[in-house]
Design a protein around this motif. Sequence first.
Motif, PDB file in Angstrom:
ATOM      1  N   GLY A  31       0.805  -1.219   0.000  1.00 11.94           N
ATOM      2  CA  GLY A  31       0.000   0.000   0.000  1.00 11.94           C
ATOM      3  C   GLY A  31       0.834   1.263   0.000  1.00 11.94           C
ATOM      4  O   GLY A  31       0.367   2.327   0.442  1.00 11.94           O
ATOM      5  N   LEU A  32       2.081   1.181  -0.492  1.00 11.53           N
ATOM      6  CA  LEU A  32       2.990   2.324  -0.516  1.00 11.53           C
ATOM      7  C   LEU A  32       3.368   2.653  -1.957  1.00 11.53           C
ATOM      8  O   LEU A  32       3.345   1.788  -2.832  1.00 11.53           O
ATOM      9  CB  LEU A  32       4.253   2.024   0.293  1.00 11.53           C
ATOM     10  N   SER A  33       3.752   3.896  -2.188  1.00  4.49           N
ATOM     11  CA  SER A  33       4.173   4.305  -3.526  1.00  4.49           C
ATOM     12  C   SER A  33       5.699   4.249  -3.626  1.00  4.49           C
ATOM     13  O   SER A  33       6.411   4.271  -2.613  1.00  4.49           O
ATOM     14  CB  SER A  33       3.701   5.725  -3.829  1.00  4.49           C
ATOM     15  N   LEU A  34       6.186   4.207  -4.852  1.00  2.00           N
ATOM     16  CA  LEU A  34       7.630   4.148  -5.088  1.00  2.00           C
ATOM     17  C   LEU A  34       8.336   5.399  -4.579  1.00  2.00           C
ATOM     18  O   LEU A  34       9.541   5.370  -4.282  1.00  2.00           O
ATOM     19  CB  LEU A  34       7.885   3.974  -6.594  1.00  2.00           C
ATOM     20  N   THR A  46       3.327   2.461  12.142  1.00  2.00           N
ATOM     21  CA  THR A  46       3.528   1.057  12.514  1.00  2.00           C
ATOM     22  C   THR A  46       2.905   0.106  11.497  1.00  2.00           C
ATOM     23  O   THR A  46       3.525  -0.886  11.080  1.00  2.00           O
ATOM     24  CB  THR A  46       2.934   0.777  13.912  1.00  2.00           C
ATOM     25  N   MET A  47       1.663   0.392  11.061  1.00  2.00           N
ATOM     26  CA  MET A  47       0.981  -0.476  10.105  1.00  2.00           C
ATOM     27  C   MET A  47       1.740  -0.533   8.784  1.00  2.00           C
ATOM     28  O   MET A  47       1.881  -1.602   8.185  1.00  2.00           O
ATOM     29  CB  MET A  47      -0.447   0.029   9.884  1.00  2.00           C
ATOM     30  N   GLN A  48       2.232   0.614   8.321  1.00  2.00           N
ATOM     31  CA  GLN A  48       2.980   0.651   7.060  1.00  2.00           C
ATOM     32  C   GLN A  48       4.300  -0.102   7.180  1.00  2.00           C
ATOM     33  O   GLN A  48       4.710  -0.833   6.272  1.00  2.00           O
ATOM     34  CB  GLN A  48       3.230   2.104   6.652  1.00  2.00           C
ATOM     35  N   TYR A  49       4.979   0.094   8.310  1.00  7.72           N
ATOM     36  CA  TYR A  49       6.269  -0.563   8.545  1.00  7.72           C
ATOM     37  C   TYR A  49       6.111  -2.084   8.511  1.00  7.72           C
ATOM     38  O   TYR A  49       6.846  -2.792   7.816  1.00  7.72           O
ATOM     39  CB  TYR A  49       6.815  -0.105   9.890  1.00  7.72           C
ATOM     40  N   HIS A  54       5.653  -7.659   5.715  1.00  7.73           N
ATOM     41  CA  HIS A  54       4.798  -8.766   5.295  1.00  7.73           C
ATOM     42  C   HIS A  54       4.833  -8.920   3.770  1.00  7.73           C
ATOM     43  O   HIS A  54       4.830 -10.041   3.243  1.00  7.73           O
ATOM     44  CB  HIS A  54       3.360  -8.535   5.757  1.00  7.73           C
ATOM     45  N   SER A  55       4.906  -7.801   3.064  1.00 12.61           N
ATOM     46  CA  SER A  55       4.996  -7.844   1.607  1.00 12.61           C
ATOM     47  C   SER A  55       6.302  -8.495   1.166  1.00 12.61           C
ATOM     48  O   SER A  55       6.337  -9.274   0.210  1.00 12.61           O
ATOM     49  CB  SER A  55       4.891  -6.429   1.022  1.00 12.61           C
ATOM     50  N   LEU A 104      13.665   3.765  15.713  1.00  7.97           N
ATOM     51  CA  LEU A 104      13.939   3.192  14.395  1.00  7.97           C
ATOM     52  C   LEU A 104      12.807   2.330  13.859  1.00  7.97           C
ATOM     53  O   LEU A 104      12.743   2.061  12.662  1.00  7.97           O
ATOM     54  CB  LEU A 104      15.232   2.371  14.451  1.00  7.97           C
ATOM     55  N   GLY A 105      11.918   1.854  14.719  1.00 10.44           N
ATOM     56  CA  GLY A 105      10.826   1.007  14.262  1.00 10.44           C
ATOM     57  C   GLY A 105       9.981   0.531  15.432  1.00 10.44           C
ATOM     58  O   GLY A 105      10.299   0.803  16.597  1.00 10.44           O
ATOM     59  N   PRO A 106       8.880  -0.193  15.153  1.00 11.91           N
ATOM     60  CA  PRO A 106       7.998  -0.657  16.238  1.00 11.91           C
ATOM     61  C   PRO A 106       8.554  -1.845  17.013  1.00 11.91           C
ATOM     62  O   PRO A 106       7.987  -2.250  18.022  1.00 11.91           O
ATOM     63  CB  PRO A 106       6.718  -1.049  15.485  1.00 11.91           C
ATOM     64  N   GLN A 107       9.655  -2.414  16.546  1.00  9.05           N
ATOM     65  CA  GLN A 107      10.313  -3.508  17.239  1.00  9.05           C
ATOM     66  C   GLN A 107      10.970  -3.006  18.518  1.00  9.05           C
ATOM     67  O   GLN A 107      11.571  -1.943  18.536  1.00  9.05           O
ATOM     68  CB  GLN A 107      11.391  -4.065  16.320  1.00  9.05           C
ATOM     69  N   ARG A 108      10.874  -3.779  19.587  1.00  7.79           N
ATOM     70  CA  ARG A 108      11.513  -3.425  20.853  1.00  7.79           C
ATOM     71  C   ARG A 108      12.326  -4.615  21.354  1.00  7.79           C
ATOM     72  O   ARG A 108      11.983  -5.773  21.096  1.00  7.79           O
ATOM     73  CB  ARG A 108      10.473  -3.049  21.917  1.00  7.79           C
TER      74      ARG A 108
END
Length: 335
Positions: A31-34, A46-49, A54-55, A104-108
Motif C-alpha cells: 500500500g505504498l508508492s515508489l 507502525t501499520m505501514q512498517y 509482510h509484503s 527506528l521502528g515498532p520492534q523493541r
Amino acid sequence: MAEKRYPLDARWRYAFERLGLDSAEVLERAGLSLEVLENPDSRLNTMQYLGLWHSLEQSVESGQLSQSVAQFCSSTFAAPMMAALCCPTLLDAINRVVRFKPLLGPQRLRVEERDDKIAIVQYCEPDTHRIPNSLIVLEWYLILDLAQMATKVDPIVTSLTLPEDCPEGRQLARRLGLELQVGEGNALVLPKGECQRPFMTLNDAMWQHFEPALLAQIRNLHSEGGFASEVKAILLECLPSGMADKERVAERLGVSPSTLKRRLATEKRPFKELLAQARKELACHYLQQCHLCHTEISLLLGFDDPASFYRACQRWFGLTPEQVKKREAGIKPAW
C-alpha cells in the motif's frame, strides 16, 4: 498522543536490488508508492512498517528472507551495527541498541537476567500488533553476527523461543544446534559469560570495512604522540557506544580519571573540549552521508536523543542538521 512514525532506511532500495526484487511491486502490495524510496524524509507508521515487511515475506522464498537480509546488513554500513561494534561487550552493545530501537521502528528489545543467563526478548509497540517471524529471526541473526564479528568466536546460545513454528526459526535453530522451542514470547538466551566476552578494541578489519576514513584518522591521532591526541582518538572510537566518558577513556589509557584530568590540563586541552571537537568532526563526517537519517547520526555521536544532536548542530554551525546536509560545501571534517 501523536502516532509514532519511523524513518525508512535509505538502504532499502539497495536491499531490493540485492534480493532481486521489483521494488514497485513490493511497495504496491504494502500500500505504498515508489516515491517513499526517493524521499530521504519518508517516515512510516507502525501499520505501514509491518505491512512492508509482510509484503517482503510474500516476495522471497519461504525461510530465506531473514538470512538474506542479515547477509546484506553485514556487508553494508548500518548505524546500529556500528554503534554496537564500538561497545566493550555484547551485553553493552545490546543495551545500546535497546535505547534506540523505539526511534527506528515498532520492534523493541528487552534484556532479562535469568540466574547465570541473559535473555534477549523481542516485542512490538503497540502490543496489539505482531512482529513478522522473519523480522524477529533477522534480529537474532544480526545479534549473533555482531558477536562473531566483534569477538571472532561463534557465540553459544542455550535456547531459542518463538510463539509459533516457522521455516525461518527452524533454519536458525539448526545453525545453532538447537531445537526450536515454541512458546509464549520471542527470546534468545545466552550464558551470561558469553554476553560479557570482551569485544576486540579497534578491530581493524571491521573499521576498514565500515569506516576506512575514520580508521585512518584514529590511527593518525594515535601516532601523533601527544596525550590529548590519544584521548581524542579513543573518543572517536567510543562515541558511537554512548560510553565516551572520563572513566571509560581513563580505563582505556590505563590511568585514573584524576591523572587523565591532570595530564590534559598540562596540555591545556580540557576533556569537555576534546569531546565536543570529536563530536563535531564526526557530525561533519556523517552529515556528508545522505543515507543516514538524523536519528542514526545522533546514535553514532553518542547523544541520548536526537534533540541533543539538533541543538549541538545549531551551536556548532548555526544551522539545523538538514541545512548542513543541503549546504555541503564548507562544512567537512578536518580529516
